[in-house]
Every structure is written in C-alpha cells, then in structure tokens.
Design a protein around this motif. Structure first.
Motif, mmCIF file in Angstrom:
data_model
loop_
_atom_site.group_PDB
_atom_site.id
_atom_site.type_symbol
_atom_site.label_atom_id
_atom_site.label_comp_id
_atom_site.label_asym_id
_atom_site.label_seq_id
_atom_site.Cartn_x
_atom_site.Cartn_y
_atom_site.Cartn_z
ATOM 1 N N PHE A 1 12.922 6.241 4.095
ATOM 2 C CA PHE A 1 13.285 5.923 2.711
ATOM 3 C C PHE A 1 12.186 6.704 1.869
ATOM 4 C CE2 PHE A 1 12.245 3.221 -1.038
ATOM 5 C CZ PHE A 1 13.120 3.219 -1.785
ATOM 6 N N CYS A 2 10.959 6.366 2.138
ATOM 7 C CA CYS A 2 10.083 7.008 1.214
ATOM 8 C C CYS A 2 10.273 8.493 1.391
ATOM 9 C CB CYS A 2 8.430 6.578 1.785
ATOM 10 S SG CYS A 2 8.287 4.704 1.709
ATOM 11 N N PHE A 3 10.604 9.132 2.319
ATOM 12 C CA PHE A 3 10.620 10.674 2.650
ATOM 13 C C PHE A 3 11.717 11.131 1.585
ATOM 14 C CE2 PHE A 3 11.697 14.209 5.322
ATOM 15 C CZ PHE A 3 10.499 15.102 4.864
ATOM 16 N N GLY A 4 12.881 10.088 1.734
ATOM 17 C CA GLY A 4 13.950 10.594 0.840
ATOM 18 C C GLY A 4 13.619 10.331 -0.651
ATOM 19 N N VAL A 5 12.882 9.536 -1.044
ATOM 20 C CA VAL A 5 12.393 9.534 -2.302
ATOM 21 C C VAL A 5 11.630 10.586 -2.738
ATOM 22 C CG1 VAL A 5 10.868 8.136 -3.833
ATOM 23 C CG2 VAL A 5 12.314 6.755 -2.472
ATOM 24 N N LEU A 6 10.780 11.178 -2.001
ATOM 25 C CA LEU A 6 10.024 12.309 -2.273
ATOM 26 C C LEU A 6 11.106 13.741 -2.292
ATOM 27 C CD1 LEU A 6 6.867 11.432 -0.392
ATOM 28 C CD2 LEU A 6 7.226 11.034 -2.684
ATOM 29 N N LEU A 7 12.029 13.692 -1.336
ATOM 30 C CA LEU A 7 12.966 14.638 -1.306
ATOM 31 C C LEU A 7 13.806 14.971 -2.240
ATOM 32 C CD1 LEU A 7 13.799 14.858 2.568
ATOM 33 C CD2 LEU A 7 12.397 16.415 1.381
ATOM 34 N N ALA A 8 14.380 13.582 -2.980
ATOM 35 C CA ALA A 8 15.271 13.755 -4.059
ATOM 36 C C ALA A 8 14.664 14.743 -5.229
ATOM 37 C CB ALA A 8 15.745 12.567 -4.404
ATOM 38 N N PRO A 9 13.649 14.495 -5.763
ATOM 39 C CA PRO A 9 13.396 15.286 -7.017
ATOM 40 C C PRO A 9 13.040 16.940 -6.554
ATOM 41 C CG PRO A 9 11.311 14.055 -6.216
ATOM 42 C CD PRO A 9 12.521 13.526 -5.600
ATOM 43 N N LEU A 10 12.715 16.969 -5.135
ATOM 44 C CA LEU A 10 12.652 18.421 -4.784
ATOM 45 C C LEU A 10 13.822 19.067 -4.487
ATOM 46 C CD1 LEU A 10 9.792 18.017 -2.008
ATOM 47 C CD2 LEU A 10 9.394 19.066 -4.112
ATOM 48 N N ALA A 11 14.816 18.395 -4.285
ATOM 49 C CA ALA A 11 16.158 18.756 -4.246
ATOM 50 C C ALA A 11 16.640 18.974 -5.676
ATOM 51 C CB ALA A 11 17.089 17.842 -3.456
ATOM 52 N N ASP A 12 16.406 18.194 -6.584
ATOM 53 C CA ASP A 12 16.909 18.398 -7.951
ATOM 54 C C ASP A 12 16.085 19.723 -8.502
ATOM 55 O OD1 ASP A 12 18.089 17.801 -10.365
ATOM 56 O OD2 ASP A 12 16.544 16.551 -10.989
ATOM 57 N N MET A 13 15.129 19.746 -8.111
ATOM 58 C CA MET A 13 14.350 21.061 -8.721
ATOM 59 C C MET A 13 14.947 22.222 -8.049
ATOM 60 S SD MET A 13 10.329 22.361 -8.367
ATOM 61 C CE MET A 13 10.424 22.647 -6.507
ATOM 62 N N ALA A 14 15.408 22.267 -6.845
ATOM 63 C CA ALA A 14 15.896 23.573 -6.047
ATOM 64 C C ALA A 14 17.344 23.740 -6.777
ATOM 65 C CB ALA A 14 16.231 23.116 -4.698
ATOM 66 N N ASN A 15 18.080 22.813 -7.155
ATOM 67 C CA ASN A 15 19.252 22.655 -7.815
ATOM 68 C C ASN A 15 19.449 23.508 -9.274
ATOM 69 O OD1 ASN A 15 20.414 21.650 -5.371
ATOM 70 N ND2 ASN A 15 20.721 19.795 -6.227
ATOM 71 N N ALA A 16 18.269 23.027 -9.673
ATOM 72 C CA ALA A 16 18.341 23.405 -11.119
ATOM 73 C C ALA A 16 17.714 25.093 -11.120
ATOM 74 C CB ALA A 16 17.077 22.640 -11.759
ATOM 75 N N LEU A 17 16.813 25.382 -10.289
ATOM 76 C CA LEU A 17 15.968 26.439 -10.081
ATOM 77 C C LEU A 17 17.575 27.562 -9.615
ATOM 78 C CD1 LEU A 17 12.882 26.417 -8.623
ATOM 79 C CD2 LEU A 17 13.415 26.677 -10.892
ATOM 80 N N VAL B 1 0.769 -1.215 0.012
ATOM 81 C CA VAL B 1 -0.029 0.071 -0.174
ATOM 82 C C VAL B 1 0.858 1.337 -0.044
ATOM 83 C CG1 VAL B 1 -1.788 1.242 1.161
ATOM 84 C CG2 VAL B 1 -1.947 -1.171 1.173
ATOM 85 N N VAL B 2 1.802 1.208 0.822
ATOM 86 C CA VAL B 2 2.773 2.394 0.747
ATOM 87 C C VAL B 2 3.382 2.645 -0.551
ATOM 88 C CG1 VAL B 2 5.111 3.260 1.732
ATOM 89 C CG2 VAL B 2 3.318 2.308 3.150
ATOM 90 N N HIS B 3 3.992 1.384 -1.170
ATOM 91 C CA HIS B 3 4.286 1.540 -2.558
ATOM 92 C C HIS B 3 3.693 2.271 -3.480
ATOM 93 C CE1 HIS B 3 6.364 0.583 -6.410
ATOM 94 N NE2 HIS B 3 4.959 0.037 -6.747
ATOM 95 N N ILE B 4 2.141 1.967 -3.455
ATOM 96 C CA ILE B 4 1.154 2.597 -4.426
ATOM 97 C C ILE B 4 1.108 4.055 -4.254
ATOM 98 C CG2 ILE B 4 -1.343 2.492 -5.219
ATOM 99 C CD1 ILE B 4 0.321 0.006 -5.883
ATOM 100 N N PHE B 5 0.719 4.463 -2.905
ATOM 101 C CA PHE B 5 0.918 5.827 -2.582
ATOM 102 C C PHE B 5 2.049 6.673 -2.937
ATOM 103 C CE2 PHE B 5 -2.902 4.512 -0.248
ATOM 104 C CZ PHE B 5 -3.801 5.347 -0.336
ATOM 105 N N LEU B 6 3.254 5.936 -2.739
ATOM 106 C CA LEU B 6 4.462 6.579 -2.835
ATOM 107 C C LEU B 6 4.615 7.028 -4.464
ATOM 108 C CD1 LEU B 6 7.175 7.766 -1.740
ATOM 109 C CD2 LEU B 6 8.110 5.331 -2.025
ATOM 110 N N LEU B 7 4.116 5.948 -4.978
ATOM 111 C CA LEU B 7 4.376 6.411 -6.453
ATOM 112 C C LEU B 7 3.533 7.497 -7.043
ATOM 113 C CD1 LEU B 7 5.853 5.474 -9.117
ATOM 114 C CD2 LEU B 7 3.997 3.559 -9.386
ATOM 115 N N VAL B 8 2.267 7.504 -6.635
ATOM 116 C CA VAL B 8 1.503 8.585 -6.683
ATOM 117 C C VAL B 8 1.875 10.122 -6.288
ATOM 118 C CG1 VAL B 8 -0.956 9.436 -6.372
ATOM 119 C CG2 VAL B 8 -0.662 7.221 -6.884
ATOM 120 N N LEU B 9 2.379 9.978 -5.261
ATOM 121 C CA LEU B 9 2.839 11.284 -4.616
ATOM 122 C C LEU B 9 4.242 11.555 -5.557
ATOM 123 C CD1 LEU B 9 2.635 10.888 -0.885
ATOM 124 C CD2 LEU B 9 1.451 12.312 -2.212
#
Length: 374
Positions: free
Chosen positions: A317-333, A84-92
């Motif tokens: 782990f789930c929190f880190g998965v969500l933080l990685a693209p946010l950090a990538d976005m901040a770096n690009a900006l 269930v966590v996998h499903i919701f994590l992928l959506v987020l």
C-alpha cells in the motif's frame, strides 16, 4: 482451505491494492476496470473489511493462546509501527509531489494532492501530521486503519465470546454518527474523509466473519439459484451496476431514474459509509464468497502474485501511494497519451509485484534454520 488458510483473503487484499493504485492515477484507462465502476462501493471497503478480518484472526489467536494482555501489547506495537510509517510516508510523498510538480507544466499537482496547506502553514501542518489530522490525497486509509487498530483491544475479548453483541453496538454507533454529525477534526476545520465512527462497522464485520469462519459449518447443498439470500444479493448488485453505469450518460440516468429513488439514494456518502455503499459491499462480498470457494484457482500464477501482495499489504500500500504521483508525472510528460497511461499503470503493478516477491524472499532468508536433534 488449502494448507489450513483461506488464500482468498490474501488474494482480494492484493487485488484491492491494485485497484487503489489504479484509482489514484488521474485519467488512468485501467481505472475503468475497478470495482467502483460497477456499483456503489470501491476498493476502500474491501481494504477495511479484510483488515478487520486479518487483525481479529491474528490477534484473536494470540489472545486465546497467550492472553488478552499479550494480544493488547502486540496490537499497540503494530499501531505504533503504522504510525511511524505514516509519518515517513507523508514526508516521502510530499517530496515526490514537489519534484514531480516542477517537471509538469500542464497541471498543479501540489494543489491536486492538497499540499498547499503545508506550504502555507508548515508548523501547524507538522502538528496536524503528528495528530493524524493532516491527510493529503492518497493518505486517508492509513490513519483510519491506525485508529481502528487502536480500538481493537477494547472490543476483542467480547468479540471472541459474543461477536453479535459487538456487531450490535457497532451498528448503533454507525447509525448515530451521521445523525449527530460525529466525526474527527482534520486540518483547517475540516473532518476526516473516512469517518472512523462509521467505517468501524466494516472493520468489526470483518472480524466477526473471521471468527465465524473458524467454526465448522455444514456445506450448502442447494444450487445458488435456490438460495433466496444469494438471489436477493445478486439482484441488488445488478441494480447497483445498472445505476452506476448510467452515470456515464447523465441524460439516460435522468430519464430512467425514478425521482423517489434518487431522493432516497443521493448523495451516496463515502465519508459516512452510506447504507447503499455498505449494502453493496456486503452483497458483493457474499456473492463472491459463494461463487468463488477456496480452491485450486488460487494456485494460478496471477492469483499467487495477488496473494503475495496481500500478505504484505502495508508495504505494498505504501509503495503504491508513492508510485501513483510518479505514474501521474510520467503520463503528463507523455502528453496523457493512452498508451503511456496504460504502460505506467502496468509498470506500477509490476513493481508492486516485484516488491512483494523480494519481501517474501527476504523473509525466507531471515527465517531461522531448525537445528536437527543430536
């Protein structure tokens, strides 16, 4: 052990989570400090091995105390929670990437994350998501853990009695999988990036080590330099580190790397857990265990933060998965400036530490208060 618990397990689980987070941020300078830069294995091996260690340690105690059936029910219940966590994590994750991509003009984050399959085939992608076949970047470890956990009830009784038999069968499956190209299907005719038929060996080895650690063993009194196994493992780690560092300078690597060794070594498959990767991790784990015995060092402030993250490895782990693209976005900006890259990486780890602290505090609040006897 301190308080009857080997806190090194929690410490290295937390450290692996930090490494995974840093490795998943493109261009992150701190990713140069992770274990993948100094050998053939990386944080994924640490994560899977310690997942097997923790699972067998926890459910093995349940099986001995309450029986195999109760342990089996608890394992299946845990696997369902992870599913269930996998499903919701992928959506987020998809939501975050879509929003981040609309703010980043220099790169296509949707393509980098492998999400165009969902945009082009939404119905089939949803079906593949439910069947654990749709796994964008960053999402591979969780489905692997779910599958390995589902297989644990099949081997747990024999593992608790004759661990060497289970390890032998696991090694045989590990060797047969790449020989006959056994793997599970993924989206668009692909296969799993982490072949569970190969990576199950690390999970089983972690469980076998957990069982062996519960037995009383005489301490090794000889100095490390007089222990042949330690010296052999340390020598292999040194050779692996030199080869891995030479990858940064291809001309140096090509000049000094023997052709016979190159033909045997490459490619170092992560999908099928190449023997070179497996041996590197086992040597690294053995040398680390010998050099860092469980002791007062795990009581330092930084070690305690890592231990706390390791105790809540799923959430972190789930929190880190969500933080990685946010950090990538901040770096690009921030025009990929090195100061912003280091800042985003450290802020991400700080947020992971705060989440672990909150989870620990919340657990204490919800713990039932014992009622004193009249």
């Amino acid at each position: 052990m301190i308080n009857g618990r080997d806190h090194r397990i929690d410490f290295f689980r937390g450290l692996a989570l930090v490494f995974i987070f840093w490795d998943h941020i493109p261009g992150n300078p701190l990713a140069n400090l992770t274990v993948r830069n100094f050998g053939f294995s990386d944080a994924a091996e640490i994560f899977v091995f310690l997942a097997g260690y923790a699972a067998v340690l926890a459910y093995g105690k349940v099986a001995r105390r309450d029986g195999w059936l109760v342990a089996c029910v608890r394992i299946l219940r845990r696997a369902w929670v992870l599913y269930v966590v996998h499903i919701f994590l992928l959506v987020l994750l998809m939501g975050i990437v879509f929003v981040a991509n609309s703010h980043v003009e220099t790169r296509d984050m949707i393509e980098e994350m492998g999400l165009y399959y969902f945009l082009g085939n939404p119905q089939q992608a949803l079906v593949d998501e439910l069947l654990l076949r749709f796994k964008p970047n960053l999402m591979d470890p969780l489905p692997l853990y779910i599958l390995l956990l589902l297989g644990l009830p099949l081997v747990l009784p024999l593992l608790l009695r004759r661990a060497e038999y289970v390890v032998g069968l696991s090694v045989a499956l590990y060797l047969l999988a790449p020989t006959f190209q056994w793997n599970l299907a993924a989206q668009e005719g692909g296969v799993w990036f982490f072949n569970p038929l190969a990576w199950q060996l690390l999970f089983i080895l972690g469980g076998a080590v957990a069982i062996n650690a519960q037995r009383e063993q005489p301490p090794e009194l000889r100095p490390l330099r007089r222990q042949p196994l330690f010296m052999l493992a340390a020598g292999y780690l040194l050779v692996c580190a030199l080869i891995a560092l030479s990858w940064r300078w291809p001309q140096v690597h090509d000049a000094f790397m023997p052709r016979v060794l190159s033909e045997w070594l490459y490619p170092i498959s992560k999908t099928n857990l190449s023997p070179a990767r497996l041996l590197h991790f086992l040597a690294l784990a053995y040398c680390t265990a010998r050099l860092l015995p469980n002791g007062p060092w795990v009581q330092s402030w930084l070690a305690q933060q890592s231990c706390r993250m390791g105790r809540y490895s799923l959430e972190i782990f789930c929190f880190g998965v969500l933080l990685a693209p946010l950090a990538d976005m901040a770096n690009a900006l921030g025009d990929e400036h090195w100061a912003m890259q280091i800042f985003s990486a450290l802020v991400g780890v700080g947020l992971m530490m705060l989440l672990a602290l909150w989870l620990d505090w919340n657990k204490r609040l919800t713990r039932p208060v014992p009622v004193p006897a009249a």
